[in-house]
Write an enzyme that holds these catalytic residues in place. Structure first.
Site, PDB file in Angstrom:
ATOM      1  N   HIS A   1      -0.229  -9.074   0.963  1.00 43.89           N
ATOM      2  CA  HIS A   1      -1.310  -9.292   1.727  1.00 43.89           C
ATOM      3  C   HIS A   1      -2.414  -9.499   0.812  1.00 43.89           C
ATOM      4  CE1 HIS A   1      -0.106  -7.658   5.256  1.00 43.89           C
ATOM      5  NE2 HIS A   1       0.530  -6.402   4.771  1.00 43.89           N
TER       6      HIS A   1
ATOM      7  N   LYS B   1      -7.052   0.023  13.463  1.00 34.75           N
ATOM      8  CA  LYS B   1      -8.137  -0.866  14.028  1.00 34.75           C
ATOM      9  C   LYS B   1      -8.026  -0.585  15.836  1.00 34.75           C
ATOM     10  CE  LYS B   1      -6.775  -5.257  14.076  1.00 34.75           C
ATOM     11  NZ  LYS B   1      -6.981  -5.776  15.490  1.00 34.75           N
TER      12      LYS B   1
END
Length: 891
Positions: free
Chosen positions: A163, A558
């Site tokens: 990532h 999120k």
């Protein structure tokens, strides 16, 4: 950042560290920070003249005074200075502060290593989070025999991911490492000596290189670049550190007879990797790239094993008269002679009367042949190698050479058990939607799209990897956004389609990844259907009913906000664990945690101990992402400490006392959890579901500009525009809020949730007794401490939605108020003074970079420029790098 050792100038350059940490932080650390700051000051003067250092010092002094609320100084004063800089000077100042943070970070890491080494050298009582302490606690609770069984079954399974949260260039990271080595060497030097002066000169040289090295990548790293970066960590630390951790444990288990008896410490670590295997949203990870990645990994481990076997073989000079070979060892030598005549003839000539040495040297040659793909001489699999090594070990043991049998040879055995010939299992991940579309094309029988051909090629690659490196090299297939058992059945059907027949298909364990709030809620229903699939039934039968389930921290946060996500993940783990017990399944939960607090970050060992009863059972698997990889594994001493802490927590998580405490607290505070969940989610939706939120978010943070940073190979979004958050990856979502000094993803909704509970007594009781709640509050407290209201207001003012800005600021204030009421602290981090001082020390320097970033953002917004090469964009990206270094976490 002084240019001179003159006391007055030196005092000016290190004023913050002197005033903020006097008599509170170890003098060795203060000395290192002063030294590096002074050397950087000299470099800045030499490179940019006295004017550059003066400007840096002026800005630093203003941000410190403003942060500490000194009379007559405000953040506006610092802002005016920043606005007055020429574009060239603004860039130089941004780079100067970024360099300072890199140097401060390495000084802190060096000091952490120094403290750990001093503790070990002093032989002090084992820390409460050490493996010996965990074992002693378990013995007291469950007895010696059961503790031994649990220890042998222990598994800690970190999975390295690519990532894009490591904001530093590899060249910068390498430079920092060289400076760190010089700083370490300095501890052994005598002041005023010639070697000390030489150390100064070398430090200046390396700091000058660091200053002159552009912090910005010109191109994005490829997936294979990311693999090679990870390999630097393996080569420098993990290969050597892992057996040392095992040895430390074995020494403690056996005490005075350690080394004189067969080792009892198990090889409990297994390594996984998503790097160049995770193709979810990354078009650059192809089947060919995954195959190349596997070859790189295998090359590194086989080279490592070959070198170790050769080194031990050369020192195993035990004469046959004193240390006779066992019958099995003699048989192994004859077998070696039968298919490796040239090698054995050469080795036999060099060591005619040293049977153990010559056999091990042939073993080393066979490892080299395995790397070269010489099928006649190489090993077919690591099990064959282990068999040979154990023949040597048992022969030594039988001949009385117990120290040689259980010393370095045992370390080599541990390395083979841990890493095999593949080093780390490449875990393929793909989005369920991609699978569904590919399967529809396959079933239709027409011409296949490029994407579907690539999907099928992945299965062919997995089959190839299993033939070459063994099943353990690539077996797990993770399905992102698993929403039904059909998403898992698709994995097996596509595998058969790719290979032509079920028999030719690779061995696969389809792993569901539950990420959204709704998918977490539906997890057990999906699992109940999954285990009825014929392919899954077959795998359960073959593995002893072992099953892995992955939980996504990033997207769930999120989706519903940090509070509801935390509670939903806990609840899902409870239900999945109970379902596994009811269905006689040995469950491993795979935690997709990130480095940032908004992505499941925070102290990982504390998170392990806060897991629901029955959800760990001596097995813990998690992703190690981005900058976390370098923070946890970049230094040998720190890596050993991290592995030990995680293993200890994994053992203790399933202790009766820990499980009983967690269960009691979960039961006692169920109503609190329900209230917090509902209110925090409502509050989060009030923000993100507001009309126009997504474009406003892009206005008030450097979201779009962050996408220009060549951080990693994977795009920041899965494809949709900024009109929707749905396809925005969790990493830039967190990164952008962090850069804006708001850190919204770590705390938003908690204030409303705590206020909805309303009873301070109940909340303080929960903070004292409920580990999940304690960890949540502690993490939010740290997140708020790194938040800056003055700068947050400036970022929010970049947008045109005062209603949304006010909503954020109101929740920030409410969260701060209720967190302090819950902890009973008069200020944030009051209970963690070392961390509080560290945040205070850094924050004014980060403020300087934030002001430079704001200047750039305002210019970009005013001009409407989208040119990533113009001056405002360049300044912005330089500041982004600096803020990331200063806050020490990004996405």
């Amino acid at each position: 950042m002084s240019t001179s050792p003159d006391p007055a100038t030196h005092a000016r350059s290190t004023d913050l560290s002197r005033r903020s940490t006097r008599d509170e932080v170890d003098e060795d650390l203060r000395r290192d920070v002063r030294l590096l700051g002074a050397l950087l000051g000299r470099v800045l003067t030499e490179a940019g003249g006295a004017g550059l250092l003066d400007d840096v010092e002026k800005l630093r002094a203003l941000t410190i005074a403003a942060y500490e609320s000194e009379a007559g100084v405000s953040i506006e004063d610092a802002e005016r200075l920043v606005d007055a800089f020429t574009p060239e000077r603004a860039e130089q100042v941004a780079r100067a502060f970024t360099c300072y943070f890199h140097l401060s970070n390495l000084a802190e890491e060096h000091h952490r290593v120094r403290v750990l080494r001093a503790r070990d050298a002093a032989g002090t009582t084992a820390a409460k989070d050490s493996l010996p302490a965990a074992i002693e606690k378990l013995v007291a609770e469950v007895g010696t025999e059961e503790t031994a069984e649990r220890l042998q079954a222990l598994r800690f399974h970190p999975v390295l991911t690519a990532h894009p949260t490591e904001a530093r260039r590899r060249a910068v990271a390498s430079g920092i490492r060289r400076i760190s080595e010089l700083l370490e060497g300095r501890d052994q030097l005598v002041p005023e000596s010639l070697p000390a002066a030489e150390n100064d000169r070398r430090l200046l040289e390396e700091i000058d290189v660091l200053w002159r090295t552009s912090p910005l990548r010109t191109t994005r790293p490829t997936p294979l670049d990311e693999v090679r970066t990870a390999m630097s960590i393996f080569d420098q630390t993990l290969f050597e550190v892992v057996p040392k951790v095992y040895r430390m444990l074995d020494d403690w288990l056996l005490g005075n007879i350690a080394g004189a008896r067969p080792a009892e410490a198990p090889a409990f670590l297994r390594l996984g990797s998503w790097i160049a295997a995770d193709r979810d949203g990354n078009p650059f990870v192809t089947a060919a790239v995954t195959k190349q990645a596997a070859a790189i990994l295998s090359e590194h481990i086989l080279l490592g094993l070959e070198h170790v076997a050769t080194r031990i073989g050369r020192t195993l000079t035990l004469d046959e008269a004193d240390t006779p070979a066992s019958r099995a060892l003699k048989g192994l030598w004859e077998t070696q002679r039968s298919f490796a005549g040239e090698v054995t003839a050469l080795v036999g000539t060099r060591a005619p009367n040293e049977p153990h040495r010559r056999v091990l040297l042939v073993v080393a040659e066979r490892i080299a042949a395995t790397r070269r793909r010489d099928a006649d001489l190489g090993y077919a699999n690591p099990e064959e190698l282990l068999e040979d090594l154990r023949v040597i070990q048992e022969s030594l043991q039988g001949a009385g050479a117990v120290r040689s049998a259980n010393g370095e040879l045992q370390a080599l055995i541990w390395q083979v058990e841990t890493f095999g010939f593949h080093l780390a299992e490449l875990e393929v991940r793909q989005h369920s939607k991609v699978h569904r579309e590919a399967l529809a094309e396959v079933r239709a029988g027409g011409e296949l799209s490029e994407m579907t051909v690539e999907v099928l090629d992945v299965y062919r690659t997995i089959a190839f990897l299993q033939r070459r490196y063994g099943q353990k090299s690539s077996r797990r297939y993770i399905v992102s956004f698993t929403q039904s058992s059909a998403d898992l059945a698709t994995v097996y059907e596509l595998a058969e389609a790719a290979m032509g027949t079920p028999e030719a298909a690779p061995v696969l364990d389809a792993v569901p990844l539950f990420e959204t709030f709704d998918d977490l809620a539906a997890s057990t229903s999906i699992l109940a259907e999954m285990v009825e699939l014929p392919a899954v039934k077959a795998r359960l039968a073959a593995t002893g009913r072992k099953l892995e389930v992955m939980l996504g921290y990033s997207d769930s946060s999120k989706d519903v906000g940090p509070v509801s996500a935390t509670l939903a993940l806990y609840s899902a783990q409870q239900r999945i664990s109970q379902w596994a017990v009811d269905n006689d399944i040995e469950l491993t939960l795979f935690h997709g945690r990130g480095g940032a607090l908004g992505r499941g970050g925070g102290p990982a060992n504390e998170a392990v101990l806060a897991q629901p009863p029955g959800s760990v059972e001596g097995r813990f698997k998690l992703t190690e992402q981005g900058e976390v990889i370098f923070a946890q594994y970049g230094d040998k001493t720190i890596a050993a400490r991290h592995i030990e802490q995680m293993a200890a927590a994994t053992l203790l998580a399933s202790s009766p006392s820990n499980e009983e405490a967690n269960q009691a607290a979960t039961d006692d505070f169920e109503a609190v959890a329900t209230t917090m969940d509902a209110r925090s989610r409502d509050r989060f939706y009030e923000l993100i579901k507001s009309e126009g939120f997504a474009p406003w978010f892009a206005q008030v943070t450097p979201l779009e500009e962050v996408g220009l940073l060549a951080l990693g190979s994977r795009p920041a979004r899965r494809g949709l525009s900024i009109e929707s958050l749905e396809d925005l990856r969790a990493i830039p979502w967190v990164f952008a809020w962090t850069q804006a000094r708001i850190n919204l993803t770590g705390w938003f909704g908690l204030g409303s949730a705590l206020a909805a509970v309303g009873d301070v007594g109940v909340l303080r009781d929960a903070y004292a007794r409920w580990p999940l709640f304690t960890a949540m509050i502690d993490n939010v407290e740290m997140s708020l401490a790194k938040t800056d209201l003055r700068l947050a207001k400036r970022y929010l003012a970049l947008g045109d939605r005062n209603d949304l800005a006010e909503l954020v600021l109101e929740e920030m204030a409410l969260t701060r108020e209720w967190v302090q009421q819950t902890t009973g602290h008069s200020e944030l981090l009051e209970g963690r003074p070392v961390l509080r001082r560290a945040v205070r020390l850094r924050s004014p320097y980060v403020d300087a970079l934030s002001l430079l970033q704001l200047r750039a953002l305002r210019d970009i917004r005013a001009s409407g420029s989208a040119d990533p090469l113009d001056e405002p964009h360049r300044l912005l990206l330089l500041a982004v790098n600096g803020v990331a270094a200063g806050l020490q976490n990004t996405g």
